[in-house]
Design an enzyme around this catalytic site. Sequence first.
Site, PDB file in Angstrom:
ATOM      1  N   TYR A  90      -4.191   9.851  -0.754  1.00 29.73           N
ATOM      2  CA  TYR A  90      -4.457   9.380   0.606  1.00 29.73           C
ATOM      3  C   TYR A  90      -3.962  10.387   1.636  1.00 29.73           C
ATOM      4  CZ  TYR A  90      -4.738   4.750  -1.639  1.00 29.73           C
ATOM      5  OH  TYR A  90      -5.051   3.688  -2.448  1.00 29.73           O
ATOM      6  N   ARG A 135       1.260   1.668   3.136  1.00 25.06           N
ATOM      7  CA  ARG A 135       1.849   1.047   4.334  1.00 25.06           C
ATOM      8  C   ARG A 135       3.357   0.920   4.195  1.00 25.06           C
ATOM      9  NH1 ARG A 135       0.141  -4.541   4.843  1.00 25.06           N
ATOM     10  NH2 ARG A 135      -0.817  -4.349   2.794  1.00 25.06           N
ATOM     11  N   ASP A 167      -7.683  -1.551   2.583  1.00 22.78           N
ATOM     12  CA  ASP A 167      -7.465  -2.446   3.715  1.00 22.78           C
ATOM     13  C   ASP A 167      -8.546  -2.224   4.771  1.00 22.78           C
ATOM     14  OD1 ASP A 167      -5.200  -3.549   2.601  1.00 22.78           O
ATOM     15  OD2 ASP A 167      -3.824  -2.158   3.596  1.00 22.78           O
ATOM     16  N   ASP A 220       0.996  -1.886   9.807  1.00 23.13           N
ATOM     17  CA  ASP A 220      -0.126  -1.030  10.204  1.00 23.13           C
ATOM     18  C   ASP A 220      -0.577  -1.423  11.609  1.00 23.13           C
ATOM     19  OD1 ASP A 220      -1.748  -3.336   9.951  1.00 23.13           O
ATOM     20  OD2 ASP A 220      -2.232  -2.877   7.875  1.00 23.13           O
TER      21      ASP A 220
END
Length: 308
Positions: free
Chosen positions: A78, A183, A50, A92
């Site tokens: 991540y 997310r 993203d 987000d």
Amino acid sequence: MNSRPIKKPRDLVDGVLLLDKPVGLSSNDALIKAKRVLNAKKAGHTGTLDPFATGLLPLCFGEATKFSQDLLEADKTYEATVHLGIMTTTGDTEGETIEQREVDVTREEIEAVLARFRGPIFQVPPMYSALKRDGKALYEYAREGITLEREARPVTIHGLSLVEYNAPFLKILVTCSKGTYVRVLGEDIGAALGCGAHLNALRRVQVGALTVERMISLEDLQAHPDPLSLLAPVDALLSSFPAVVLTPELARRFLNGQRLALGKEDVSLPAGLGRVRVYLDSKLLGTAKLQEYGILAPERLIAVQPAD
């Protein structure tokens, strides 16, 4: 008279670049910039990040693009910062705040909630995603104020650990299967804690066997005197596969797409069956599937013929 400058021909560039994607840039825009620096003819990335996310974005050039699918399928790791108590339209920092709640949770409560998300779980894909419905991306519907029903999908959280908690910020390390939306994981953790949440920051640190050690920023790439020297070889994408080294005659037949019946007198075979990377000496020829009875079935082949 046409006064437009003549475009410089693109070069045949083969290899893998481990780019540290900056915040605010789409994966495709990052690819275009790197491709321009390397003057590469053919390039592709191995799964999008993203725009608000940063970190490891493997870029494939030339022959490496044939093997990019392997990284799309790979597990990824991540570092994520979850902002507890605030929910946004996108899950987000790019969305608008839709609700705020008080945050009153302990580290022990967080650890208990994280344990519930480890292993196989189901996720509902977010509306702000590139998934298609009737040929149209879900985020396009979302921007029009339309919310569609989405079916929950199975994903696997291989690892989920608490790195730091400094309320209202919760930093976690996540290793997950393909198709996982971190997310959504952040939102679901916030919901389970009763206070809601959105993702404040996201950084990818590993894709398959590729890690951040050789990662380079876009700025350093653009300033480097010899950017081609930063490329890892094509087989950097295939390091998790066992290697099979062929003789020159077998290599010739393999590159012609022939299935080979290999015996122990021909080559040294790995113990198990499945996908392998195939070489002549140290030159990668492609990938294959090693089947029962020593059958080597070509899969994806390198275009350049090796010298005997």
